[in-house]
Design a protein around this motif. Structure first.
Motif, PDB file in Angstrom:
ATOM      1  N   LEU A   1      33.226  34.342  49.355  1.00 40.82           N
ATOM      2  CA  LEU A   1      33.182  35.008  48.053  1.00 40.82           C
ATOM      3  C   LEU A   1      32.050  34.461  47.187  1.00 40.82           C
ATOM      4  O   LEU A   1      31.439  35.199  46.404  1.00 40.82           O
TER       5      LEU A   1
ATOM      6  N   THR B   1      39.128  35.522  41.624  1.00 47.11           N
ATOM      7  CA  THR B   1      39.346  36.428  42.754  1.00 47.11           C
ATOM      8  C   THR B   1      40.331  35.827  43.747  1.00 47.11           C
ATOM      9  O   THR B   1      41.206  36.524  44.287  1.00 47.11           O
TER      10      THR B   1
ATOM     11  N   PHE C   1      37.982  41.865  48.964  1.00 45.62           N
ATOM     12  CA  PHE C   1      39.036  40.940  48.573  1.00 45.62           C
ATOM     13  C   PHE C   1      40.399  41.634  48.499  1.00 45.62           C
ATOM     14  O   PHE C   1      41.434  40.992  48.713  1.00 45.62           O
TER      15      PHE C   1
END
Length: 531
Positions: A341, A382, A433
Motif C-alpha cells: 500500500l 487503509t 484494498f
C-alpha cells in the motif's frame, strides 16, 4: 419411657435418614450415586459441575481477558509488517533481510510448537499462560528498544517461541472452563477479539509511527510502536494471575479434589455464596486416574503426542493441511500489505493499470525513499479499513454458524476467497484494498471454524496439543510462502495471486472430505469412591 406410636415413628424416621445418608456416601457398591438435585452429598460429572457453578462475574471476567489474549498473536506477527517500510530504510535492509526479520517470529513459533502443547497437557494451563505472556511482552519490548538487525531477529524469534503455545493453550483453557451452554459462542468470539485487535493495532500504528519523536527520546517512532505492541501480552500475563487452573485438566489428571475446588471458586465468584453451598460434593472419576498417577513426567509429556497415532492422525492430517493453506494465504499477504500500500500511494502511474505495475515501479524507486517519506497516515487508515472487514466477518460468523453449519461456512469462505485472489491483478489499484479486505475476512472466518472443529473433534487430554500442532504446521507453511512473496511479488505478481486462488479451491475440496464428528477416547468414566 413408654413406647408410644409417636416415639416409634420418630425412631423409624431417624433410622431411615441414617440409611439414606449412608447410601448417598457409599452406595450399594461402595461408590456414590449420580447427582441428585436435592442432595447435599451428590456426585456429578464435570460438565454438570460447571453448569452448577453458574454463569456470572467469573465468566464475564474471562470474556474480558479473552480480548487482550486473542490480540497477542496478531500483535506479535504483524508488528514488524507495519514498521517494515520505515525500519527497512533505517536499517538498510534488503528484501530478503526484511522477509527474514518478519519470519523470525514464525521461526520461533515453529520451534516452540513442538513443546508447548505437550507441556500444557502434562503440567497445566495457568502457569504456562502467565509465564509465557510476560516473557513475550518483554521480548517484544526489547525488539523495539534495540534497533540492531541480529538482536531484533533474536528477540522476535524468542517472542514467537513464547506466543506460539499461548494461543492454543488459552483456547483450550476457555473450552475447558466455560459451561457447555454458550461455549461455542465464546470460542468463536476469540476470532472476533483477534479481528478487533488487528483494527486497534492499525490504529496504534497510525497514531505512533507518523509522529515526530523529540530528539531527547533515543527511539524512532517505529521502535515505539514495536514496544507498544507488547501491551496485550503484558495485560494478559497479569490477568491470568487472577484466574484458576482448568478444572477439566485437573480432573483428567486425577486431581478431582482440585477440580472440585475450582468449580466451588467459580460458584462463589458468580453467586456470592459460600463454597459450602455449592450443590456438587464429588466429581465422577475417570478410569485413567490410577494409570496416570503411576506414569513418569516424561510419559505424561509424551501422552499429548497421541495426536500422531490412530484414530486421531487421519483427521489431523487433513485439518492441518487445510490450515496450512488458509493461514499461509492469509498471513503472507497480510505481512506485505502495508509495504504494498505504501508503494501504491507513492506511485506516479495510473491506478487503472492495476496493482502489479505500481508495485514494480515502487520497488524500483525503493532506494530513493527515506523513512520519513514512508510515514503515511493514509496507509495505516487503509489498513484499519482492511482489518475492519475481519471484524464484520466474525460478527456474521457468530450470527450464522449455527444455521449454516461449520463445514458449509468453510466451503463458502474458501471458494469466495479463491475468487477474490483471482481478480486482484485485474482491477484498479485504487480498489484493491476492498477486495483484499474481503479476502482476509473470508480466510479469517475459515481459520476460526477450523480451530472450533479441532476443539470439538479431539478429546481433552490431547486438545491443547492438537491446537498447538495445528498452528505449528500452519506456521511451517508461512515461512516458505513469505520468502516467496518477498522475492516474487514485485516480479511475478500475477502468478502469486493465481496461486492463492488455487489454494482456495484445494481447501474447499479437503473440507468436503473431513468429518467433524468427535473422536471418542478409549478411557471411560466411573464414579469416584467415597472417602
Amino acid at each position: 419411657m413408654e413406647d408410644t406410636p409417636e416415639v416409634r415413628n420418630g425412631s423409624k424416621r431417624r433410622k431411615s435418614e441414617v440409611v439414606m445418608v449412608s447410601d448417598l456416601v457409599v452406595g450399594e457398591s461402595g461408590r456414590p450415586p449420580m447427582a441428585r438435585s436435592n442432595s447435599t452429598f451428590s456426585a456429578a460429572d464435570l460438565e454438570t459441575a460447571l453448569a452448577k457453578a453458574g454463569c456470572g462475574k467469573f465468566n464475564l471476567a474471562l470474556l474480558v481477558l479473552t480480548f487482550p489474549a486473542s490480540c497477542t498473536s496478531s500483535f506479535d506477527t504483524s508488528s514488524m509488517s507495519f514498521a517494515m517500510p520505515a525500519a527497512s530504510v533505517d536499517l538498510d535492509l534488503t528484501l530478503s533481510q526484511g522477509a527474514l526479520l518478519q519470519s523470525s517470529c514464525y521461526a520461533g513459533m515453529i520451534i516452540g510448537g513442538f513443546i508447548w502443547g505437550p507441556l500444557s497437557d502434562a503440567f497445566g494451563r495457568k502457569k504456562l499462560l502467565v509465564i509465557g505472556y510476560l516473557v513475550d511482552a518483554l521480548m517484544n519490548f526489547l525488539a523495539g528498544a534495540f534497533p540492531i538487525f541480529p538482536l531484533m531477529m533474536l528477540f522476535k524469534f524468542l517472542a514467537g517461541l513464547m506466543i506460539c503455545g499461548l494461543s492454543p493453550i488459552f483456547t483450550a483453557y476457555i473450552a475447558e472452563i466455560y459451561p457447555k451452554k454458550g461455549r461455542d459462542t465464546v470460542i468463536l468470539s476469540t476470532g472476533f477479539s483477534s479481528a478487533t485487535g488487528q483494527v486497534l493495532q492499525a490504529s496504534l500504528a497510525m497514531w505512533i509511527i507518523p509522529i515526530e519523536v523529540p530528539s531527547e527520546i533515543p527511539f524512532k517512532s517505529w521502535q515505539l510502536f514495536q514496544m507498544a505492541s507488547a501491551l496485550p501480552s503484558l495485560i494478559s500475563g497479569i490477568g491470568c494471575l487472577f484466574f484458576v487452573e482448568s478444572p477439566k485438566f485437573l480432573a483428567d489428571k486425577g486431581n478431582h479434589e482440585g477440580a472440585l475446588k475450582v468449580c466451588q471458586t467459580i460458584y462463589t465468584i458468580n453467586t456470592g455464596n459460600r463454597s459450602s453451598a455449592y450443590p456438587v460434593k464429588r466429581l465422577n472419576n475417570t478410569s485413567r486416574t490410577t494409570d496416570y498417577e503411576n506414569k513418569s513426567k516424561l510419559s505424561k509429556l509424551l501422552e499429548g503426542l497421541d495426536i500422531l497415532k490412530p484414530p486421531f492422525v487421519q483427521r489431523a492430517v487433513v485439518l492441518f493441511s487445510i490450515n496450512i493453506l488458509a493461514v499461509g494465504s492469509f498471513s503472507t499477504l497480510r505481512l506485505w500489505l502495508p509495504e504494498m500500500l505504501t508503494f501504491v500511494s507513492k506511485s506516479t502511474l495510473d491506478p487503472n493499470l492495476g496493482l502489479c505495475p505500481l508495485l514494480e515501479e515502487g520497488n524500483s524507486m525503493r532506494g530513493n525513499l527515506s523513512s520519513t517519506n514512508l510515514h503515511s497516515r493514509d496507509v495505516f487508515s487503509t489498513m484499519m479499513l482492511v482489518n475492519s472487514g475481519c471484524l464484520i466477518g466474525h460478527i456474521v460468523l457468530l450470527c450464522t454458524f449455527s444455521c449454516i453449519g461449520i463445514k458449509a461456512m468453510q466451503i463458502i469462505c474458501s471458494l469466495m476467497a479463491a475468487t477474490c485472489a483471482l481478480i486482484i491483478p485485474f482491477i484498479s489499484a485504487s480498489y484493491v484494498f476492498i477486495v483484499v479486505s474481503v479476502f482476509f475476512t473470508l480466510y479469517d472466518m475459515c481459520i476460526t471454524c477450523i480451530i472450533k472443529m479441532v476443539v470439538e473433534i479431539f478429546p481433552t487430554r490431547i486438545r491443547a496439543t492438537s491446537i498447538s500442532f495445528l498452528m505449528l504446521t500452519s506456521r511451517m507453511g508461512i515461512l516458505p510462502l513469505n520468502f516467496l512473496m518477498a522475492n516474487f511479488i514485485y516480479i511475478y505478481c500475477e502468478y502469486l495471486f493465481y496461486g492463492l486462488s488455487l489454494f482456495g479451491l484445494v481447501i474447499a475440496g479437503l473440507i468436503l472430505i473431513i468429518s467433524k464428528k468427535p473422536i471418542e477416547d478409549d478411557h471411560q468414566t466411573s464414579p469416584i469412591k467415597g472417602k
